[in-house]
Design a protein around this motif. Structure first.
Motif, PDB file in Angstrom:
ATOM      1  N   ILE A 142      58.333  21.835  67.494  1.00 56.22           N
ATOM      2  CA  ILE A 142      57.339  22.791  67.961  1.00 56.22           C
ATOM      3  C   ILE A 142      56.064  22.042  68.368  1.00 56.22           C
ATOM      4  CG2 ILE A 142      58.162  24.869  66.814  1.00 56.22           C
ATOM      5  CD1 ILE A 142      56.499  24.180  64.411  1.00 56.22           C
ATOM      6  N   VAL A 143      55.420  22.505  69.430  1.00 61.05           N
ATOM      7  CA  VAL A 143      54.343  21.744  70.062  1.00 61.05           C
ATOM      8  C   VAL A 143      53.160  21.466  69.127  1.00 61.05           C
ATOM      9  CG1 VAL A 143      52.868  21.568  72.088  1.00 61.05           C
ATOM     10  CG2 VAL A 143      55.004  22.829  72.230  1.00 61.05           C
ATOM     11  N   LEU A 170      44.592  21.970  64.255  1.00 58.45           N
ATOM     12  CA  LEU A 170      44.124  20.619  64.528  1.00 58.45           C
ATOM     13  C   LEU A 170      42.693  20.486  64.033  1.00 58.45           C
ATOM     14  CD1 LEU A 170      45.449  20.001  68.174  1.00 58.45           C
ATOM     15  CD2 LEU A 170      46.463  19.204  66.019  1.00 58.45           C
ATOM     16  N   GLU A 171      42.362  19.347  63.488  1.00 53.90           N
ATOM     17  CA  GLU A 171      41.016  19.128  62.969  1.00 53.90           C
ATOM     18  C   GLU A 171      40.115  18.426  63.969  1.00 53.90           C
ATOM     19  OE1 GLU A 171      41.404  17.098  59.273  1.00 53.90           O
ATOM     20  OE2 GLU A 171      42.794  18.572  58.428  1.00 53.90           O
ATOM     21  N   LYS A 231      49.928  17.685  65.808  1.00 59.75           N
ATOM     22  CA  LYS A 231      49.413  17.349  64.482  1.00 59.75           C
ATOM     23  C   LYS A 231      49.843  15.941  64.087  1.00 59.75           C
ATOM     24  CE  LYS A 231      47.104  18.529  60.803  1.00 59.75           C
ATOM     25  NZ  LYS A 231      45.652  18.854  60.892  1.00 59.75           N
ATOM     26  N   LEU A 232      51.080  15.580  64.390  1.00 60.24           N
ATOM     27  CA  LEU A 232      51.544  14.230  64.101  1.00 60.24           C
ATOM     28  C   LEU A 232      50.702  13.200  64.850  1.00 60.24           C
ATOM     29  CD1 LEU A 232      55.450  14.486  64.146  1.00 60.24           C
ATOM     30  CD2 LEU A 232      53.975  14.139  62.169  1.00 60.24           C
ATOM     31  N   PRO A 287      57.358  31.644  61.927  1.00 58.64           N
ATOM     32  CA  PRO A 287      58.126  30.519  61.378  1.00 58.64           C
ATOM     33  C   PRO A 287      57.267  29.530  60.592  1.00 58.64           C
ATOM     34  CG  PRO A 287      58.612  30.866  63.704  1.00 58.64           C
ATOM     35  CD  PRO A 287      57.407  31.692  63.388  1.00 58.64           C
ATOM     36  N   SER A 288      56.038  29.295  61.066  1.00 58.73           N
ATOM     37  CA  SER A 288      55.166  28.300  60.464  1.00 58.73           C
ATOM     38  C   SER A 288      53.787  28.442  61.072  1.00 58.73           C
ATOM     39  CB  SER A 288      55.710  26.889  60.728  1.00 58.73           C
ATOM     40  OG  SER A 288      54.722  25.896  60.527  1.00 58.73           O
ATOM     41  N   LYS A 289      52.772  28.030  60.348  1.00 61.15           N
ATOM     42  CA  LYS A 289      51.429  28.054  60.935  1.00 61.15           C
ATOM     43  C   LYS A 289      51.327  27.073  62.095  1.00 61.15           C
ATOM     44  CE  LYS A 289      49.034  24.628  58.033  1.00 61.15           C
ATOM     45  NZ  LYS A 289      47.872  24.402  57.143  1.00 61.15           N
ATOM     46  N   TYR A 290      52.237  26.086  62.136  1.00 63.88           N
ATOM     47  CA  TYR A 290      52.235  25.102  63.208  1.00 63.88           C
ATOM     48  C   TYR A 290      53.052  25.553  64.427  1.00 63.88           C
ATOM     49  CZ  TYR A 290      50.390  21.885  59.697  1.00 63.88           C
ATOM     50  OH  TYR A 290      49.617  21.288  58.741  1.00 63.88           O
TER      51      TYR A 290
END
Length: 265
Positions: free
Chosen positions: A21-22, A236-237, A27-28, A70-73
């Motif tokens: 997922i994008v 993203l921070e 994030k990575l 599915p996920s916050k990401y």
């Protein structure tokens, strides 16, 4: 394989390429993991579902209800928040829960959740079971919606560029075949993905543009849009550069990118 397992496998060098997922790929990259986005998996192919007997006609109809992502990401998280902004629904007005996609149709059927937003075929399953109905297709909220991208480690790119080139070409060609042979694609994919062929035929034909396997070149404009939404939501921070994220050098020259208009703010 769940998302945390995929992330750990990439970080430890046990996995060199995967669909992801994008926002998680971003994030990575933000965390300094040397990965690049080289292609897309597909466009659209995600659906907002509600219970069959739900009176909801829009997202405001789910105020006070429980909604699964599915996920916050996930891109689904970003898109549903865009829809909330469009319809004036506050962040506290809907209760969000994270569920594995295969669990969502069952949770909807027993009333544990009131709606969900997920990639196929986990939306179509509720339709065919008679327990859910479509509230929105992703393409109706965010045209040319991107769910997953091909993420490749810089190590693989550096050491085996021809392998990456073959991988991208294979995805492009198989996507074009699936686009023009949808019934056959369902037959081929059913045993591979351990899914019912009838379910996959439904996903690929009802409607025919429910999911698209063309125009899979990632553009700076559309990934920047996802990036900006992820920043806004705190996923993203800090900003990352698209030039550090995207590597289009392995895409065959005959593959044309999607021509996108600048999105309206």
């Amino acid at each position: 394989m769940d998302f945390p397992t995929v992330v750990e496998a990439i970080k430890t060098g046990r996995l060199d390429a995967t669909f992801m997922i994008v926002p998680l790929a971003m994030k990575l990259r933000e965390q300094g993991v040397p990965v690049r986005v080289c292609y897309l998996g597909h466009r659209d192919g995600s659906t907002v579902m509600v219970r069959k007997d739900s009176p909801a006609e829009n997202l405001r109809g789910l105020v006070g209800k429980t909604f699964a992502i599915p996920s916050k990401y996930s891109n689904q998280n970003l898109v549903i928040h865009k829809l909330m902004e469009d319809q004036g629904v506050g962040a506290e007005e809907i209760k969000f829960v994270e569920l594995p996609p295969p669990d969502m149709p069952g949770a909807l059927a027993v009333g544990a959740i009131d709606g969900y937003f997920v990639g196929e075929p986990h939306a179509a399953r509720a339709e065919l079971d008679g327990t859910g109905r479509v509230l929105y297709h992703a393409k109706d909220i965010w045209p040319a919606f991107i769910s997953c991208v091909l993420v490749v480690t810089e190590k693989l790119i550096r050491e085996h560029p021809e392998m990456v080139k073959d991988l991208v070409r294979g995805i492009a060609e198989s996507g074009e075949w699936a686009e023009t042979h949808r019934l056959e694609a369902a037959q081929v994919a059913a045993p591979y993905f351990r899914q019912d062929e009838k379910l996959l035929r439904y996903v690929l034909t009802q409607p025919p543009d429910r999911v698209s396997y063309r125009m899979l070149t990632p553009t700076d404009v559309e990934l920047q849009r996802i990036h900006d939404m992820a920043l806004k939501l705190g996923i993203l921070e800090r900003p990352i550069e698209m030039s550090d994220l995207i590597d289009r050098s392995f895409i065959p020259p005959d593959i044309k990118p999607l021509e996108l208009q600048t999105p309206t703010p």
